[in-house]
Design an enzyme around this catalytic site. Structure first.
Site, PDB file in Angstrom:
ATOM      1  N   ARG A  43      11.235  -2.694  11.091  1.00 51.17           N
ATOM      2  CA  ARG A  43      10.138  -2.271  11.969  1.00 51.17           C
ATOM      3  C   ARG A  43       9.897  -3.346  13.013  1.00 51.17           C
ATOM      4  O   ARG A  43       9.907  -4.526  12.689  1.00 51.17           O
ATOM      5  CB  ARG A  43       8.863  -2.065  11.137  1.00 51.17           C
ATOM      6  CG  ARG A  43       8.646  -0.621  10.722  1.00 51.17           C
ATOM      7  CD  ARG A  43       7.533  -0.469   9.732  1.00 51.17           C
ATOM      8  NE  ARG A  43       6.298  -1.160  10.114  1.00 51.17           N
ATOM      9  CZ  ARG A  43       5.173  -1.106   9.393  1.00 51.17           C
ATOM     10  NH1 ARG A  43       5.146  -0.412   8.270  1.00 51.17           N
ATOM     11  NH2 ARG A  43       4.094  -1.748   9.772  1.00 51.17           N
TER      12      ARG A  43
ATOM     13  N   ARG B  74      -9.911   0.241   8.442  1.00 50.54           N
ATOM     14  CA  ARG B  74      -9.526  -1.150   8.665  1.00 50.54           C
ATOM     15  C   ARG B  74     -10.628  -1.928   9.361  1.00 50.54           C
ATOM     16  O   ARG B  74     -10.525  -3.147   9.498  1.00 50.54           O
ATOM     17  CB  ARG B  74      -8.288  -1.182   9.556  1.00 50.54           C
ATOM     18  CG  ARG B  74      -6.976  -1.487   8.825  1.00 50.54           C
ATOM     19  CD  ARG B  74      -5.935  -1.533   9.898  1.00 50.54           C
ATOM     20  NE  ARG B  74      -4.681  -2.141   9.606  1.00 50.54           N
ATOM     21  CZ  ARG B  74      -3.649  -1.559   9.019  1.00 50.54           C
ATOM     22  NH1 ARG B  74      -3.784  -0.378   8.481  1.00 50.54           N
ATOM     23  NH2 ARG B  74      -2.503  -2.169   8.934  1.00 50.54           N
TER      24      ARG B  74
ATOM     25  N   ARG C  91      -0.411 -10.131  12.276  1.00 49.12           N
ATOM     26  CA  ARG C  91      -0.999  -9.044  11.492  1.00 49.12           C
ATOM     27  C   ARG C  91      -1.841  -9.591  10.345  1.00 49.12           C
ATOM     28  O   ARG C  91      -2.899  -9.055  10.023  1.00 49.12           O
ATOM     29  CB  ARG C  91       0.092  -8.125  10.953  1.00 49.12           C
ATOM     30  CG  ARG C  91       0.573  -7.134  12.014  1.00 49.12           C
ATOM     31  CD  ARG C  91       1.939  -6.592  11.702  1.00 49.12           C
ATOM     32  NE  ARG C  91       1.997  -5.792  10.492  1.00 49.12           N
ATOM     33  CZ  ARG C  91       3.128  -5.556   9.816  1.00 49.12           C
ATOM     34  NH1 ARG C  91       4.257  -6.064  10.232  1.00 49.12           N
ATOM     35  NH2 ARG C  91       3.091  -4.821   8.752  1.00 49.12           N
TER      36      ARG C  91
ATOM     37  N   LYS D 200       0.827  -1.219   0.000  1.00 47.64           N
ATOM     38  CA  LYS D 200       0.000   0.000   0.000  1.00 47.64           C
ATOM     39  C   LYS D 200       0.858   1.265   0.000  1.00 47.64           C
ATOM     40  O   LYS D 200       0.619   2.180  -0.779  1.00 47.64           O
ATOM     41  CB  LYS D 200      -0.945   0.007   1.207  1.00 47.64           C
ATOM     42  CG  LYS D 200      -1.921  -1.169   1.233  1.00 47.64           C
ATOM     43  CD  LYS D 200      -2.903  -1.081   2.388  1.00 47.64           C
ATOM     44  CE  LYS D 200      -2.276  -1.262   3.754  1.00 47.64           C
ATOM     45  NZ  LYS D 200      -1.828  -2.640   4.046  1.00 47.64           N
TER      46      LYS D 200
ATOM     47  N   ARG E 146      11.599  -6.683   4.784  1.00 49.26           N
ATOM     48  CA  ARG E 146      11.493  -5.222   4.635  1.00 49.26           C
ATOM     49  C   ARG E 146      12.437  -4.481   5.575  1.00 49.26           C
ATOM     50  O   ARG E 146      12.593  -4.837   6.739  1.00 49.26           O
ATOM     51  CB  ARG E 146      10.041  -4.796   4.931  1.00 49.26           C
ATOM     52  CG  ARG E 146       9.844  -3.291   4.954  1.00 49.26           C
ATOM     53  CD  ARG E 146       8.424  -2.913   4.707  1.00 49.26           C
ATOM     54  NE  ARG E 146       7.564  -3.160   5.880  1.00 49.26           N
ATOM     55  CZ  ARG E 146       6.264  -2.876   5.886  1.00 49.26           C
ATOM     56  NH1 ARG E 146       5.686  -2.376   4.810  1.00 49.26           N
ATOM     57  NH2 ARG E 146       5.544  -3.127   6.956  1.00 49.26           N
TER      58      ARG E 146
HETATM   59  P1  ADP Z   1       0.582  -2.766   7.701  1.00 46.37           P
HETATM   60  O1  ADP Z   1      -0.610  -2.447   6.854  1.00 46.37           O
HETATM   61  O2  ADP Z   1       1.724  -3.281   6.891  1.00 46.37           O
HETATM   62  O3  ADP Z   1       0.268  -3.586   8.906  1.00 46.37           O
HETATM   63  P2  ADP Z   1       0.641  -0.037   8.725  1.00 46.37           P
HETATM   64  O4  ADP Z   1       1.827   0.850   8.733  1.00 46.37           O
HETATM   65  O5  ADP Z   1      -0.526   0.368   7.893  1.00 46.37           O
HETATM   66  O6  ADP Z   1       1.217  -1.444   8.263  1.00 46.37           O
HETATM   67  O7  ADP Z   1       0.112  -0.277  10.201  1.00 46.37           O
HETATM   68  C1  ADP Z   1       0.962  -0.648  11.247  1.00 46.37           C
HETATM   69  C2  ADP Z   1       0.167  -0.841  12.533  1.00 46.37           C
HETATM   70  O8  ADP Z   1      -0.464   0.397  12.895  1.00 46.37           O
HETATM   71  C3  ADP Z   1      -0.978  -1.833  12.450  1.00 46.37           C
HETATM   72  O9  ADP Z   1      -0.553  -3.155  12.691  1.00 46.37           O
HETATM   73  C4  ADP Z   1      -1.917  -1.322  13.560  1.00 46.37           C
HETATM   74  O10 ADP Z   1      -1.458  -1.674  14.834  1.00 46.37           O
HETATM   75  C5  ADP Z   1      -1.770   0.173  13.440  1.00 46.37           C
HETATM   76  N1  ADP Z   1      -2.783   0.774  12.531  1.00 46.37           N
HETATM   77  C6  ADP Z   1      -2.534   1.441  11.359  1.00 46.37           C
HETATM   78  N2  ADP Z   1      -3.673   1.868  10.799  1.00 46.37           N
HETATM   79  C7  ADP Z   1      -4.686   1.457  11.612  1.00 46.37           C
HETATM   80  C8  ADP Z   1      -6.106   1.566  11.576  1.00 46.37           C
HETATM   81  N3  ADP Z   1      -6.748   2.209  10.568  1.00 46.37           N
HETATM   82  N4  ADP Z   1      -6.819   1.015  12.582  1.00 46.37           N
HETATM   83  C9  ADP Z   1      -6.209   0.370  13.592  1.00 46.37           C
HETATM   84  N5  ADP Z   1      -4.880   0.225  13.697  1.00 46.37           N
HETATM   85  C10 ADP Z   1      -4.113   0.763  12.732  1.00 46.37           C
END
Ligand code: ADP
Ligand code: ZN
Length: 221
Positions: A162, A90, A173, A15, A129
């Site tokens: 990360r 999400r 995840r 993404k 990554r």
């Molecule tokens: P990825 O999609 O690869 O898991 P992100 O950088 O989008 O990575 O998100 C990292 C973490 O941040 C998620 O695992 C979650 O804990 C939190 N997070 C990000 N966006 C949201 C969201 N919209 N709702 C809830 N938690 C979120």
């Protein structure tokens, strides 16, 4: 009128990378809740403190926190802003919140792009990554290696993994995605805004597929 597109996809679907390419070719403003949360953690902001433990375990941060940071962010943009959401919504609760905000601004969701990638590819992408601590550029130990191991090509900063990209957290995840985000696919499919994109292709190809749907065909394809 406010306009929105959404990038939907499992962790590792690409993404963030795809968002960079779309941003360069359009007027969409990139809004990544993951980046916003990481920035809040780094800055020691209260929302960051609240979010940190969830993120480290690969769990979703509570909707109330997300609603707060997204609302703050949208209040900064003008009434005609064009947003590209990455990692948001999400959950169904977050999707409903986004709908409300859009109604207030007489806006709408133009497209939801579902980035489809096979599960083993996802795991490999995440575990390999590496991210630049200074500029945020993203690498992969095998697929997109930096010229010098551990060093960012763009700015010379140090690369790191990360904390949520370790194998155990990655598996969680993906589980969380399946459990909580899958229902969004149906939600947007019913509304007729969902476009499935093969995101297992080369980055340029995936980007071109999305740009074509946005009416911005890439030259040469
Ligand atoms: P990825 O999609 O690869 O898991 P992100 O950088 O989008 O990575 O998100 C990292 C973490 O941040 C998620 O695992 C979650 O804990 C939190 N997070 C990000 N966006 C949201 C969201 N919209 N709702 C809830 N938690 C979120
Ligand atoms: Zn860098």
């Amino acid at each position: 009128m406010m306009q929105a597109i959404v990038l939907l996809g499992a962790p590792g679907a690409g993404k963030g990378t795809i968002a960079e390419g779309i941003k360069a070719a359009t007027a969409f403003v990139h809004v990544s809740t993951g980046d916003m949360l990481r920035a809040a953690v780094k800055a020691g902001r209260p929302v960051g403190l609240e979010a940190k433990s969830y993120m480290e375990k690969g769990e979703l941060v509570p909707d109330a926190v997300i609603v707060k940071i997204v609302t703050e962010r949208l209040d900064q943009g003008g009434p005609d802003a064009q947003y590209m959401f990455d990692g948001f919504p999400r959950t169904l609760e977050q999707a409903r919140m986004l709908d409300e905000v859009l109604v207030e601004h007489r806006g709408r969701i133009e497209h939801v792009f579902l980035l489809d990638v096979a599960r083993d590819v996802l795991v490999d992408r995440l575990a390999g990554r590496r991210v630049c601590r200074s500029c945020g550029a993203v690498y992969h130990v095998r697929n997109i290696p930096p010229k010098k191991a551990g060093v960012c090509d763009a700015c010379g900063g140090a690369l790191y993994q990360r904390p949520d990209d370790t194998e155990e957290t990655v598996l969680n995840r993906l589980e969380v995605f399946k459990r909580q985000t899958q229902s969004l696919i149906e939600y947007y499919e019913r509304r007729g805004v969902l476009a499935r994109i093969n995101a297992g292709q080369k980055r340029e190809v995936t980007q071109a597929d999305i740009l074509a749907i946005l009416g911005k065909p890439t030259v040469g394809r």
